[in-house]
Design a protein around this motif. Structure first.
Motif, PDB file in Angstrom:
ATOM      1  N   ASP A  78       0.847  -0.888  -0.385  1.00  0.00           N
ATOM      2  CA  ASP A  78      -0.251  -0.233  -0.243  1.00  0.00           C
ATOM      3  C   ASP A  78       1.036   1.327  -0.316  1.00  0.00           C
ATOM      4  O   ASP A  78       1.986   1.915   0.403  1.00  0.00           O
ATOM      5  N   ILE A  79       0.461   2.272  -0.571  1.00  0.00           N
ATOM      6  CA  ILE A  79       1.262   3.003  -0.672  1.00  0.00           C
ATOM      7  C   ILE A  79       0.241   4.348   0.585  1.00  0.00           C
ATOM      8  O   ILE A  79      -1.554   4.722  -0.006  1.00  0.00           O
ATOM      9  N   LEU A  80       0.160   4.963   1.509  1.00  0.00           N
ATOM     10  CA  LEU A  80      -1.101   5.842   2.241  1.00  0.00           C
ATOM     11  C   LEU A  80      -0.964   7.155   0.982  1.00  0.00           C
ATOM     12  O   LEU A  80      -0.780   7.197   0.137  1.00  0.00           O
ATOM     13  N   GLY A  81      -2.240   7.466   1.369  1.00  0.00           N
ATOM     14  CA  GLY A  81      -3.098   8.714   1.643  1.00  0.00           C
ATOM     15  C   GLY A  81      -2.264   9.691   1.583  1.00  0.00           C
ATOM     16  O   GLY A  81      -2.136  10.852  -0.374  1.00  0.00           O
ATOM     17  N   ASP A  82      -0.890   9.946   1.875  1.00  0.00           N
ATOM     18  CA  ASP A  82       0.025  11.120   1.794  1.00  0.00           C
ATOM     19  C   ASP A  82       0.615  10.556   0.743  1.00  0.00           C
ATOM     20  O   ASP A  82       1.614  11.220   0.017  1.00  0.00           O
ATOM     21  N   LYS A  83       1.251   9.911  -0.013  1.00  0.00           N
ATOM     22  CA  LYS A  83       0.814   9.465  -1.437  1.00  0.00           C
ATOM     23  C   LYS A  83       2.792   9.232  -0.791  1.00  0.00           C
ATOM     24  O   LYS A  83       4.222   9.336  -1.651  1.00  0.00           O
ATOM     25  N   ASP A  84       3.395   9.416   0.243  1.00  0.00           N
ATOM     26  CA  ASP A  84       4.338   9.560   0.436  1.00  0.00           C
ATOM     27  C   ASP A  84       5.436   8.269   0.764  1.00  0.00           C
ATOM     28  O   ASP A  84       6.545   7.692   1.681  1.00  0.00           O
ATOM     29  N   THR A  85       4.353   7.181   1.930  1.00  0.00           N
ATOM     30  CA  THR A  85       4.063   6.033   2.953  1.00  0.00           C
ATOM     31  C   THR A  85       4.045   4.911   2.332  1.00  0.00           C
ATOM     32  O   THR A  85       2.879   5.029   2.251  1.00  0.00           O
ATOM     33  N   ALA A  86       4.842   4.163   2.334  1.00  0.00           N
ATOM     34  CA  ALA A  86       4.292   2.751   1.884  1.00  0.00           C
ATOM     35  C   ALA A  86       3.854   1.476   3.430  1.00  0.00           C
ATOM     36  O   ALA A  86       4.614   1.782   4.136  1.00  0.00           O
TER      37      ALA A  86
END
Length: 165
Positions: A78-86
């Motif tokens: 997954d990539i979280l909603g912040d688009k920076d964290t897997a």
């Protein structure tokens, strides 16, 4: 009335989301006017990625990686909603659910596929990685397979590469 339903998975039978849905249906069958909030939880094992996607508006990705016994498996991350964290679960690539009960042997399994998921996250530009460690099928020295997938050379006392597992 509002009821929050927040179960963990029931190993060997239901995933956390399936358990929450079943419990919600049970409550609704008793009284359909009750407001149900499904909030499945995870302890770092199977279900962690999905729980965090739901909570942050992230997105599922898939990668073909080596499973705990070396065969190829398709694993979600997954990539979280912040688009920076897997978010990566060891269970997705190196987990107990990927091995039939008659082949379970933590001394022969590896976290190599989890390392490949970490590489996929890095290749996607993620700057942060959360790794859920639950439901692992291996005891490969705390992540020997992960280290090997990331390119780290691990040698035995005779300067020979350590085998998987």
């Amino acid at each position: 009335m509002r009821i929050i339903i927040a179960p963990q998975s029931f190993k060997g039978s239901l995933k956390a989301f399936e358990a929450a849905e079943a419990m919600g249906k049970g409550v609704k069958s008793y009284d359909c006017s009750i407001e149900i909030v499904l909030l499945p939880i995870a302890d770092g094992g199977a279900g962690t990625v999905r729980a965090l996607i739901e909570a942050t508006g992230g997105k599922f990705l898939k990668a073909n990686v080596h499973g705990p016994l070396g065969g190829m498996v398709t694993s979600a991350w997954d990539i979280l909603g912040d688009k920076d964290t897997a978010v990566i679960e060891v269970a997705a690539a190196s987990g107990l659910d990927l091995i039939p009960n008659d082949k379970l042997d933590p001394m022969k399994s590896s976290t190599y596929g989890t390392g490949e998921l970490i590489l996929a996250a890095l290749d996607s530009g993620c700057k942060k990685i959360i790794i859920g460690l639950g439901d692992s099928a291996t005891v490969d020295g705390g992540g020997v397979g992960i280290a090997q997938a990331l390119g780290i050379k691990l040698l035995d006392v005779n300067n020979q590469p350590i085998p998987p597992g």
